[in-house]
Design an enzyme around this catalytic site. Sequence first.
Site, PDB file in Angstrom:
ATOM      1  N   ASP A  39      13.068 -54.599  96.412  1.00  0.00           N
ATOM      2  CA  ASP A  39      12.364 -55.403  96.919  1.00  0.00           C
ATOM      3  C   ASP A  39      12.785 -55.652  98.248  1.00  0.00           C
ATOM      4  OD1 ASP A  39       9.777 -56.219  95.915  1.00  0.00           O
ATOM      5  OD2 ASP A  39      10.920 -58.319  94.900  1.00  0.00           O
ATOM      6  N   GLN A  95      10.286 -60.842  89.443  1.00  0.00           N
ATOM      7  CA  GLN A  95       9.205 -61.161  89.883  1.00  0.00           C
ATOM      8  C   GLN A  95       9.725 -63.064  89.567  1.00  0.00           C
ATOM      9  OE1 GLN A  95       6.281 -59.796  90.416  1.00  0.00           O
ATOM     10  NE2 GLN A  95       5.415 -60.947  90.848  1.00  0.00           N
ATOM     11  N   LYS A  99       2.726 -53.397  88.225  1.00  0.00           N
ATOM     12  CA  LYS A  99       3.622 -52.338  87.998  1.00  0.00           C
ATOM     13  C   LYS A  99       4.307 -51.207  87.814  1.00  0.00           C
ATOM     14  CE  LYS A  99       4.885 -56.054  91.411  1.00  0.00           C
ATOM     15  NZ  LYS A  99       5.739 -57.274  91.778  1.00  0.00           N
TER      16      LYS A  99
END
Length: 297
Positions: free
Chosen positions: A119, A96, A52
């Site tokens: 997200d 994460q 990412k």
Amino acid sequence: MTHVIDGNEVADGVREGLRDCIDDLESAGVTPGLATVLMSDDPASETYVSMKQRACEDLGIDGSHHELDPDAPADELFDVVDELNDDPGVHGILVQMPVPDHIENEAVLRRIDPIKDVDGFHPENVGRLVAGDARYKPCTPHGVQKLIEAADVETEGAHAVVVGRSDIVGKPMANLLIQKAPGGNATTTVCHSRTEDLGAVTRDADIVIAAVGVPELVDGSMIAAGATVIDVGVNRVDADTEKGYELVGDVDFESARERAGAITPVPGGVGPMTIAMLMYNTVKAAGVQEDVAIDLP
Ligand code: NDP
């Protein structure tokens, strides 16, 4: 001939479109910023975060990375999230998942400012998605939608079967497919571990999306001739390779390819799209927060 959908190529197209948006933001004096937070020793999580960050670098997004000791107390993680919530240079925050067992995943998701939740997992953003007014579509299902579109497969009126009902893939995927919107309007069935005779359900599908986490669960005998098959799964299985394993999907590619009209490979299908759509959400977040109009791809 079965069309093997190239996720890298579709992701390249999304990234090219994003470059124009980033130029427009730069002209308005804005550099999109994404902060990643890692609180895990898991090598797969470390790899995902570094991919990412690399994607940010490639696009000129200002990526910052924060690592915490997996044994640190929850408050330490919450303090980092609070600081990022307050930092005007950070438009997107990605913690994460999963976080260590002593911290509740849900508590972390709720701590992130919903406007920076790229997200799309904060309850406010989940609610907006379900209500048909998505702010940030969750990256993997959004990527699947783009792959289906890129393969020229019509979802409207199609029977789509989603195998898996997780909060991060299965449920948002089904929600996108039932929206009264482009890429939606599908008659959608969701299957899970309690579904009886999975093959009978998937054989009735025009589009099968497998997000199960069981290597090669869906095989050719479970696919209707000409159906579109999207394989979200990423499973490490022991193999005689340098690393001692190989990655396989939730679909048995070889047998499914013989039946399908279009199919995604693993790797090189959904995976690259997930990262591209995270960049998409970050760029969108910058436009929203800085009030700059951009034309997203
Ligand atoms: P979860 O483990 O959270 O969910 C799996 C789902 O599959 C559950 O709903 C479960 O049912 C269902 N399931 C399990 N076994 C069966 C079975 N035998 N028959 C039917 N349904 C079954 O997984 P995720 O959704 O997080 O991930 C799914 C896969 O996608 C994984 O391989 C993961 O690595 C991959 N993934 C890939 C991404 C990418 O970018 N390519 C991103 C995210 C995930 P139940 O609810 O009843 O337990």
